[in-house]
Scaffold this motif. Structure first.
Motif, short mmCIF file in Angstrom:
data_model
loop_
_atom_site.label_atom_id
_atom_site.label_comp_id
_atom_site.label_asym_id
_atom_site.label_seq_id
_atom_site.Cartn_x
_atom_site.Cartn_y
_atom_site.Cartn_z
N MET A 1 0.85 -1.20 0.00
CA MET A 1 0.00 0.00 0.00
C MET A 1 0.87 1.23 0.00
SD MET A 1 -3.13 1.03 -0.06
CE MET A 1 -3.83 2.65 -0.02
N ASN A 5 -0.21 8.01 0.73
CA ASN A 5 -1.65 8.20 0.75
C ASN A 5 -2.20 8.03 2.16
OD1 ASN A 5 -2.07 8.88 -1.84
ND2 ASN A 5 -3.20 7.04 -2.42
N ILE A 9 -4.24 10.55 4.40
CA ILE A 9 -5.54 10.22 5.00
C ILE A 9 -5.51 10.56 6.49
CG2 ILE A 9 -7.04 8.29 5.65
CD1 ILE A 9 -6.28 7.00 2.94
N SER A 319 -15.59 -0.45 3.53
CA SER A 319 -16.52 -0.76 2.44
C SER A 319 -16.05 -0.15 1.13
CB SER A 319 -17.93 -0.31 2.79
OG SER A 319 -18.00 1.09 2.74
N VAL A 320 -15.31 0.97 1.19
CA VAL A 320 -14.82 1.52 -0.08
C VAL A 320 -13.43 0.98 -0.42
CG1 VAL A 320 -16.19 3.61 0.10
CG2 VAL A 320 -13.82 3.64 0.88
N GLY A 321 -12.98 -0.01 0.31
CA GLY A 321 -11.78 -0.72 -0.13
C GLY A 321 -10.54 -0.61 0.73
N ALA A 322 -10.67 -0.07 1.98
CA ALA A 322 -9.51 -0.06 2.85
C ALA A 322 -9.34 -1.44 3.45
CB ALA A 322 -9.69 0.97 3.95
N ASP A 326 -4.55 -1.12 6.24
CA ASP A 326 -4.62 0.32 5.92
C ASP A 326 -5.20 1.08 7.11
OD1 ASP A 326 -3.72 -0.28 3.40
OD2 ASP A 326 -5.73 -0.48 2.57
N ASN B 86 -12.72 -2.07 -3.73
CA ASN B 86 -12.16 -0.78 -4.11
C ASN B 86 -12.21 -0.56 -5.62
OD1 ASN B 86 -9.25 0.82 -4.66
ND2 ASN B 86 -10.57 1.63 -3.04
N GLU B 109 -13.32 11.53 -3.19
CA GLU B 109 -11.95 11.02 -3.45
C GLU B 109 -11.62 9.78 -2.64
OE1 GLU B 109 -9.26 14.17 -2.57
OE2 GLU B 109 -9.16 14.88 -4.62
N LEU B 110 -12.37 9.58 -1.54
CA LEU B 110 -11.99 8.54 -0.58
C LEU B 110 -11.65 7.17 -1.17
CD1 LEU B 110 -11.60 8.14 2.50
CD2 LEU B 110 -13.94 7.28 2.56
N PRO B 111 -12.50 6.59 -2.04
CA PRO B 111 -12.13 5.26 -2.57
C PRO B 111 -10.80 5.30 -3.32
CG PRO B 111 -14.42 5.76 -3.05
CD PRO B 111 -13.82 7.02 -2.53
N LEU B 112 -10.54 6.41 -4.02
CA LEU B 112 -9.30 6.49 -4.82
C LEU B 112 -8.07 6.63 -3.94
CD1 LEU B 112 -10.53 8.79 -7.74
CD2 LEU B 112 -10.61 6.31 -7.55
N MET B 113 -8.28 7.15 -2.69
CA MET B 113 -7.15 7.26 -1.77
C MET B 113 -6.56 5.89 -1.47
SD MET B 113 -6.67 10.45 -0.90
CE MET B 113 -5.84 10.63 0.66
N TYR B 114 -7.41 4.86 -1.55
CA TYR B 114 -6.94 3.52 -1.24
C TYR B 114 -6.46 2.79 -2.49
CZ TYR B 114 -8.70 4.34 3.41
OH TYR B 114 -8.89 4.85 4.67
N ASN B 115 -6.32 3.52 -3.59
CA ASN B 115 -5.80 2.92 -4.81
C ASN B 115 -4.50 3.63 -5.17
OD1 ASN B 115 -5.25 1.98 -7.33
ND2 ASN B 115 -7.34 2.24 -8.13
N ARG B 159 -19.44 9.27 -4.95
CA ARG B 159 -18.37 8.44 -4.37
C ARG B 159 -18.45 7.02 -4.93
NH1 ARG B 159 -18.78 8.04 1.84
NH2 ARG B 159 -20.47 6.63 1.26
#
Lengths: 406, 248
Positions: A1, A5, A9, A319-322, A326, B86, B109-115, B159
């Motif tokens: 990771m 970023n 965060i 849920s959004v992918g962390a 992370d 994600n 932007e949040l989901p993209l922060m984890y990419n 989002r």
């Protein structure tokens, strides 16, 4: 990771919750600052008490010629002529635990100055004598090494002598007083010390170079005694042993011979000093311990609560992918930032509080490096640990449960 | 034949509560192809939330296979599923779930922060595009506590769009909104559907089924109905017929 970023965060999360971040930090700031201040104040108190007791002469060591038996009759120690100049010089050169050392010879008689006279005794002393007895020159100067070498006819006198010989209030410095046939020029006046605990007037004192007293007044080659002061109260015993060893060697005593001198210390005073210091040290340790404990618990609570109340946010991030890792890294970065910043602010605050107390209230304050390091370390480690521990739990949560958490 | 975005093969999900085993899903199979707008309906306890969690890769089935965009999900680890969410899924929740005190753009932007593959300028650009797409182009720097429910839900939809997902999962997305705002959100979903997005909308409100292209009904962990809606109503038209709120 990508850690950049995650760092961003974490920074954003902190920036959006300045109040919470500040309150968390406050726990650490107060913890660190209070430990530093308490320890510095305590240390200041300890040092000033130590100084007070020292000024009573708790580290003084007195060496007197010992009573010798001759045919079953114990002789008056003052008649003994065992302490010589060579002994003094050997002690002065070799003793490691001795801060100051001075011979001591005394002659009693009448002091005369003009119309006034006063019965007292003249103390022959070395330069260290005023340091050992914690005397201070108020006016004029102390005699010097060269005065001692030349047996100069000079003296330093105490307040009682000034009052009796100069009742009209004239400046005694520069005038000459007479002891028997010896004229002595007054070169200094001592600050008043008042009476000691035994009721003796400590201002009834005339100090002259010991050579002057021995050669010009008494015509002797031995001392009445030697005064010394140990480096500090706790090494008085080592100093005593050292002096005993050197004097026994100087006096060429066999192992079986008893000492032909006596060494006395202010045992009672130094015992009191040690007890007081031990008490204060324990007190300080307790204060430090309790402050750290209280600070630590405060940090622990706020860290724990702030992570717990963010469970829902954690659920959303997941849920959004962390990933779990992370979340953990984000909270760890936040905890480190808060703890380290808080710790640094705490150090600054603690040190400025100490300085404020020092200069505004005129209290003795000594900032201890160990207390700065200890409090910083304990508070930041507690902060980081209790930021990490609940975050680890949160990171292992099921995102569904975290999202539903209320 | 277009791409199958979702393939469910005999999905079962059991929960153990104390000594009892609860069968939330008892063998559910269906496929969803790209560009469909599917409503999943059912009363509470019908298993629709469990199904949504499985579709969203938040949960794994006890048995059966689930292929998301051709990728088998059941054997994946938690971290692998997080990465899959994600890249492939956009969630829209009933209670919006925006980050508090955070601007619309930052929320999107949040989901993209984890990419890590997406640069910060790219991230910004895509977030702004997504906000434009949901009609919030003029509210990019508004914070979540300065917006109405409908606006917050639009941010949440933006989002869900920003990672260009294979499927958008909406969980009672209109449940917290009043009727007019609900239809505005439905219009937005229909518009996204027209642009080719695949949408799964879980709801207990039967009216919403009129606006989707396909309807799946669940009861007691079984599919009791799976029908294509031949007469899709336009949310926009319904919206126009709505009486204006007296409060407006």
């Amino acid at each position: 990771m990508n850690y950049t970023n995650l760092f961003k965060i974490a920074l954003k999360a902190l920036a959006h919750n300045k109040m919470r971040a500040f309150l968390t930090m406050l726990g650490i700031i107060i913890g660190v600052a209070s430990v530093i201040t308490m320890i510095a104040l305590g240390q200041g108190t300890q040092k000033s008490i130590q100084k007070e007791i020292s000024s009573m002469g708790s580290n003084i060591i007195m060496i007197h010629p010992g009573g010798e038996r001759r045919g079953g009759v114990r002789l008056d120690p003052s008649e003994m002529q065992t302490l010589k100049i060579q002994n003094f010089e050997a002690l002065k050169k070799e003793c490691m635990y001795v801060a100051a050392i001075s011979p001591y010879a005394t002659a009693s008689g009448q002091l005369v100055c003009g119309n006034n006279n006063y019965p007292t005794s003249v103390t022959g002393a070395g330069i260290d004598y005023i340091e050992i007895r914690q005397l201070t020159i108020e006016d004029g100067t102390m005699f010097t090494e060269s005065d001692i070498k030349t047996s100069a006819k000079v003296c330093v006198i105490g307040k009682t002598i000034v009052d009796n010989l100069f009742p009209d209030g004239s400046d005694p410095i520069g005038s000459t007083i007479r002891y028997n046939q010896v004229p002595l020029k007054v070169i200094g006046v001592l600050e008043s010390k008042g009476y000691n605990s035994m009721g003796m007037d400590q201002d009834d004192i005339v100090l002259a170079p010991y050579t002057t007293v021995m050669k010009r007044m008494l015509a002797v080659t031995h001392f009445n005694g030697i005064f010394a002061s140990a480096l500090s109260e706790d090494v008085t015993e080592y100093a005593t042993d050292e002096i005993r060893t050197i004097l026994r060697r100087e006096h060429r005593l066999k192992d079986s011979d008893p000492d032909d001198f006596m060494i006395r210390t202010q045992q009672e005073l130094s015992d009191m000093m040690n007890t007081t210091m031990n008490l204060l040290t324990t007190l300080l340790a307790c204060i430090a311990g309790i402050s750290l404990l209280v600070g630590g618990i405060g940090i622990m609570n706020i860290m724990y609560v702030s992570v717990t109340e963010r469970t829902k946010e954690i659920g959303l991030r997941m849920s959004v992918g962390a990933r779990g890792i992370d979340i953990l890294v984000q909270f760890l970065i936040e905890a480190v930032l808060i703890s380290v910043t808080g710790g640094i602010i705490g150090i600054l605050l603690g040190c400025s509080a100490c300085l404020a107390v020092k200069y505004l209230a005129n209290w003795p304050v000594y900032i201890q490096i160990w207390s700065v390091i200890l409090s910083f370390a304990v508070c930041t480690v507690t902060g980081i640990f209790f930021g990490w521990y609940p975050a680890r739990k949160a990171a292992n949560l099921d995102p569904i449960d975290a999202l539903r958490y209320e | 034949m277009s791409n199958k975005v979702i393939e469910l093969q005999n999905i079962r999900r059991d929960f153990t509560v104390g000594d009892e085993t609860v069968h939330a899903l008892r063998g559910v199979s269906f496929d969803i192809t790209e560009g469909e707008f599917v409503t999943i309906m059912g009363t509470s306890g019908s298993g629709k939330s469990t199904l949504l969690n499985i579709l969203g890769c938040l949960d794994t089935p006890t048995s059966g296979e689930y292929l998301l965009d051709g990728i088998p999900v059941r054997s994946m680890s938690k971290s692998q599923r997080a990465i899959l969410r994600n890249r492939k899924i956009g969630f829209v929740f009933q209670n919006y779930n925006l980050l508090a005190k955070t601007t619309a753009t930052e929320n999107v932007e949040l989901p993209l922060m984890y990419n890590p593959d997406i640069s910060s300028s790219e991230r910004r650009k895509r977030a702004e595009e997504a906000l434009d797409a949901v009609g919030l182009g003029d509210r990019k720097e508004h914070k979540s506590n300065q917006m109405s429910g409908g606006q917050m839900q639009r941010v949440a939809i933006a989002r869900a769009l920003v990672n260009n997902p294979a499927v958008i999962l909406a969980d009672e997305a209109t449940g917290n909104l009043d009727t007019r705002t609900s239809y505005e959100i439905l219009m937005l979903f229909q518009e996204l559907h027209r642009k080719g997005r695949t949408i799964i909308f879980v709801t207990h409100n039967p009216e919403i089924a009129n606006y989707s292209s396909r309807n799946i009904r669940l009861r007691d962990g079984h599919i009791i109905e799976d029908s294509v809606n031949t007469n899709v109503l336009s949310a926009e038209e319904t919206y126009r017929t709505l009486p204006k709120d007296i409060d407006d």
